[in-house]
Write a protein that holds these residues in place. Structure first.
Motif, PDB file in Angstrom:
ATOM      1  N   ALA A  44       0.834  -1.208   0.000  1.00  0.00           N
ATOM      2  CA  ALA A  44       0.000   0.000   0.000  1.00  0.00           C
ATOM      3  C   ALA A  44       0.863   1.250   0.000  1.00  0.00           C
ATOM      4  CB  ALA A  44      -0.920  -0.012   1.216  1.00  0.00           C
ATOM      5  N   ASN A  45       1.938   1.221   0.766  1.00  0.00           N
ATOM      6  CA  ASN A  45       2.852   2.360   0.822  1.00  0.00           C
ATOM      7  C   ASN A  45       3.538   2.574  -0.520  1.00  0.00           C
ATOM      8  OD1 ASN A  45       4.394   4.448   2.113  1.00  0.00           O
ATOM      9  ND2 ASN A  45       6.089   3.017   2.293  1.00  0.00           N
ATOM     10  N   ALA A  46       4.035   1.496  -1.111  1.00  0.00           N
ATOM     11  CA  ALA A  46       4.720   1.596  -2.405  1.00  0.00           C
ATOM     12  C   ALA A  46       3.765   2.063  -3.497  1.00  0.00           C
ATOM     13  CB  ALA A  46       5.328   0.239  -2.771  1.00  0.00           C
ATOM     14  N   THR A  47       2.557   1.531  -3.497  1.00  0.00           N
ATOM     15  CA  THR A  47       1.583   1.885  -4.523  1.00  0.00           C
ATOM     16  C   THR A  47       1.145   3.339  -4.391  1.00  0.00           C
ATOM     17  OG1 THR A  47       0.817  -0.400  -4.505  1.00  0.00           O
ATOM     18  CG2 THR A  47      -0.594   1.201  -5.612  1.00  0.00           C
ATOM     19  N   SER A  48       1.085   3.854  -3.164  1.00  0.00           N
ATOM     20  CA  SER A  48       0.765   5.265  -2.961  1.00  0.00           C
ATOM     21  C   SER A  48       1.798   6.159  -3.630  1.00  0.00           C
ATOM     22  CB  SER A  48       0.690   5.592  -1.468  1.00  0.00           C
ATOM     23  OG  SER A  48      -0.507   5.114  -0.902  1.00  0.00           O
ATOM     24  N   SER A  49       3.069   5.739  -3.610  1.00  0.00           N
ATOM     25  CA  SER A  49       4.107   6.510  -4.285  1.00  0.00           C
ATOM     26  C   SER A  49       3.827   6.614  -5.776  1.00  0.00           C
ATOM     27  CB  SER A  49       5.484   5.873  -4.052  1.00  0.00           C
ATOM     28  OG  SER A  49       5.828   5.883  -2.685  1.00  0.00           O
ATOM     29  N   VAL A  50       3.361   5.505  -6.356  1.00  0.00           N
ATOM     30  CA  VAL A  50       3.047   5.494  -7.787  1.00  0.00           C
ATOM     31  C   VAL A  50       1.883   6.430  -8.086  1.00  0.00           C
ATOM     32  CG1 VAL A  50       2.247   4.060  -9.709  1.00  0.00           C
ATOM     33  CG2 VAL A  50       3.923   3.146  -8.086  1.00  0.00           C
ATOM     34  N   THR A  51       0.838   6.370  -7.265  1.00  0.00           N
ATOM     35  CA  THR A  51      -0.356   7.170  -7.538  1.00  0.00           C
ATOM     36  C   THR A  51      -0.115   8.659  -7.292  1.00  0.00           C
ATOM     37  OG1 THR A  51      -1.219   6.847  -5.284  1.00  0.00           O
ATOM     38  CG2 THR A  51      -1.860   5.232  -6.949  1.00  0.00           C
ATOM     39  N   GLN A  52       0.805   9.003  -6.394  1.00  0.00           N
ATOM     40  CA  GLN A  52       1.079  10.412  -6.108  1.00  0.00           C
ATOM     41  C   GLN A  52       2.048  11.027  -7.110  1.00  0.00           C
ATOM     42  OE1 GLN A  52      -0.468  12.150  -3.503  1.00  0.00           O
ATOM     43  NE2 GLN A  52      -1.626  10.253  -3.316  1.00  0.00           N
ATOM     44  N   PHE A  53       2.803  10.202  -7.822  1.00  0.00           N
ATOM     45  CA  PHE A  53       3.871  10.708  -8.692  1.00  0.00           C
ATOM     46  C   PHE A  53       3.383  11.677  -9.769  1.00  0.00           C
ATOM     47  CE2 PHE A  53       6.792  10.252 -12.348  1.00  0.00           C
ATOM     48  CZ  PHE A  53       7.933  10.785 -11.759  1.00  0.00           C
ATOM     49  N   PRO A  54       2.288  11.390 -10.491  1.00  0.00           N
ATOM     50  CA  PRO A  54       1.842  12.361 -11.507  1.00  0.00           C
ATOM     51  C   PRO A  54       1.588  13.748 -10.931  1.00  0.00           C
ATOM     52  CG  PRO A  54       0.715  10.276 -11.807  1.00  0.00           C
ATOM     53  CD  PRO A  54       1.448  10.175 -10.505  1.00  0.00           C
ATOM     54  N   GLY A  55       1.076  13.809  -9.704  1.00  0.00           N
ATOM     55  CA  GLY A  55       0.843  15.102  -9.069  1.00  0.00           C
ATOM     56  C   GLY A  55       2.139  15.844  -8.795  1.00  0.00           C
ATOM     57  N   TYR A  56       3.183  15.119  -8.387  1.00  0.00           N
ATOM     58  CA  TYR A  56       4.483  15.748  -8.171  1.00  0.00           C
ATOM     59  C   TYR A  56       5.023  16.329  -9.480  1.00  0.00           C
ATOM     60  CZ  TYR A  56       4.782  13.404  -3.598  1.00  0.00           C
ATOM     61  OH  TYR A  56       4.554  12.989  -2.315  1.00  0.00           O
ATOM     62  N   VAL A  57       4.862  15.573 -10.565  1.00  0.00           N
ATOM     63  CA  VAL A  57       5.369  16.030 -11.860  1.00  0.00           C
ATOM     64  C   VAL A  57       4.652  17.295 -12.311  1.00  0.00           C
ATOM     65  CG1 VAL A  57       5.594  15.452 -14.305  1.00  0.00           C
ATOM     66  CG2 VAL A  57       6.123  13.727 -12.556  1.00  0.00           C
ATOM     67  N   THR A  58       3.324  17.284 -12.255  1.00  0.00           N
ATOM     68  CA  THR A  58       2.572  18.458 -12.718  1.00  0.00           C
ATOM     69  C   THR A  58       2.838  19.671 -11.831  1.00  0.00           C
ATOM     70  OG1 THR A  58       0.637  17.671 -11.472  1.00  0.00           O
ATOM     71  CG2 THR A  58       0.749  17.095 -13.811  1.00  0.00           C
ATOM     72  N   SER A  59       3.018  19.446 -10.531  1.00  0.00           N
ATOM     73  CA  SER A  59       3.344  20.561  -9.640  1.00  0.00           C
ATOM     74  C   SER A  59       4.709  21.156  -9.989  1.00  0.00           C
ATOM     75  CB  SER A  59       3.341  20.096  -8.184  1.00  0.00           C
ATOM     76  OG  SER A  59       2.067  19.655  -7.790  1.00  0.00           O
ATOM     77  N   THR A  60       5.651  20.290 -10.344  1.00  0.00           N
ATOM     78  CA  THR A  60       6.977  20.766 -10.741  1.00  0.00           C
ATOM     79  C   THR A  60       6.899  21.555 -12.037  1.00  0.00           C
ATOM     80  OG1 THR A  60       8.049  18.893  -9.650  1.00  0.00           O
ATOM     81  CG2 THR A  60       9.323  20.045 -11.328  1.00  0.00           C
ATOM     82  N   LEU A  61       6.144  21.051 -13.006  1.00  0.00           N
ATOM     83  CA  LEU A  61       6.005  21.747 -14.281  1.00  0.00           C
ATOM     84  C   LEU A  61       5.344  23.111 -14.105  1.00  0.00           C
ATOM     85  CD1 LEU A  61       4.935  18.790 -16.619  1.00  0.00           C
ATOM     86  CD2 LEU A  61       7.176  19.913 -16.472  1.00  0.00           C
ATOM     87  N   ALA A  62       4.424  23.205 -13.149  1.00  0.00           N
ATOM     88  CA  ALA A  62       3.753  24.476 -12.907  1.00  0.00           C
ATOM     89  C   ALA A  62       4.737  25.545 -12.440  1.00  0.00           C
ATOM     90  CB  ALA A  62       2.640  24.298 -11.878  1.00  0.00           C
ATOM     91  N   TYR A  63       5.819  25.116 -11.822  1.00  0.00           N
ATOM     92  CA  TYR A  63       6.839  26.041 -11.326  1.00  0.00           C
ATOM     93  C   TYR A  63       8.075  26.083 -12.238  1.00  0.00           C
ATOM     94  CZ  TYR A  63       4.963  27.140  -6.650  1.00  0.00           C
ATOM     95  OH  TYR A  63       4.226  27.617  -5.597  1.00  0.00           O
ATOM     96  N   TRP A  64       7.952  25.560 -13.440  1.00  0.00           N
ATOM     97  CA  TRP A  64       9.137  25.392 -14.284  1.00  0.00           C
ATOM     98  C   TRP A  64       9.861  26.696 -14.575  1.00  0.00           C
ATOM     99  CZ3 TRP A  64      12.032  21.513 -14.649  1.00  0.00           C
ATOM    100  CH2 TRP A  64      13.000  21.419 -15.650  1.00  0.00           C
TER     101      TRP A  64
END
Length: 249
Positions: A44-64
């Motif tokens: 469950a912990n590992a899978t949460s990392s996978v599901t949260q990753f797209p949000g991290y990417v889009t947040s980073t791009l928003a601050y590019w």
């Protein structure tokens, strides 16, 4: 997987991204939903990392546009974050589910407390140019990245607080750096978790589309729902999960 479990996971993905857009703490929801349907805590912990990753990417791009102004000086912290994430992820894989399960309620209580204290941990604007890499900043980021690779809940709040104490720049610059480093930590952790065979792919594939929709809806929610109400919901979820793991340990 029953229709109820599918709806629960999709809803968790949706709400996770929505609350991340408003106040953060979405990991509690994805981790909790998978726990409630019987997925082992490490998975469950590992899978949460996978599901949260797209949000991290889009947040980073928003601050590019901000990141481009200091990316060279951020490389050192990114490298430190990658090493810490490797260590934290490998520590998780070295544990068995019973051992990790004993730790989970304490981790949840710590992360919930950190999240609840978040408004008081937000860094104040500081004068200065690019973020600077000091020994203190390096150590703080290294410790945070180990925690992030091991158990991601509360990582963003912890990182923003430590960056505010050790790096120069205003809040938006620090938040941009935090998003970049969180993306690095999550990417490394996912590679190790996938290699370790602990990702539950079916739940992940159900939650990711919900997360995509929730991220968009989060903007609507942010304009209409008080942030304090969202924060109370996330804190209550964290406490409930901690009690659940204490009860079932």
């Amino acid at each position: 997987m029953s229709p109820f479990e599918v709806v629960l996971l999709f809803s968790a993905g949706f709400l996770s991204s929505a609350v991340n857009a408003v106040a953060g703490g979405g990991t509690f929801l994805t981790f909790g939903a998978m726990s409630l349907i019987g997925i082992p805590p490490i998975s469950a912990n590992a899978t949460s990392s996978v599901t949260q990753f797209p949000g991290y990417v889009t947040s980073t791009l928003a601050y590019w546009s901000d990141i481009k102004t200091f990316w060279r000086s951020a490389l050192w912290l990114a490298a430190i974050s990658a090493v810490g994430a490797v260590i934290g992820s490998l520590i998780l894989l070295a544990l068995d589910n019973p051992s990790f399960r004993v730790m989970v309620p304490w981790l949840l209580l710590g992360a919930t407390t950190l999240f609840a204290a978040g408004p008081w941990l937000k860094p104040k604007p500081r004068e200065g140019g690019e973020p600077v890499s000091s020994a203190t900043g390096t150590i703080a980021q290294f410790v945070t990245s180990i925690y992030g690779g091991f158990f991601g809940a509360g990582m963003g709040v912890m990182m923003l607080a430590s960056l505010g104490l050790t790096q120069a720049g205003d809040y938006h610059r620090l938040n941009a750096l935090k998003n970049l480093l969180a993306t690095v930590i999550a990417a490394i952790a996912i590679v190790i978790f996938v290699g370790g065979g602990v990702v539950a792919w079916l739940p992940a594939m159900i939650m990711i589309p919900g997360g995509a929709m929730g991220g968009y809806a989060g903007v609507w929610i942010a304009k209409r729902v008080p942030q304090i109400a969202v924060r109370i919901f996330v804190i209550a979820t964290g406490i409930f999960l901690a009690i659940y793991y204490f009860w079932t340990a």
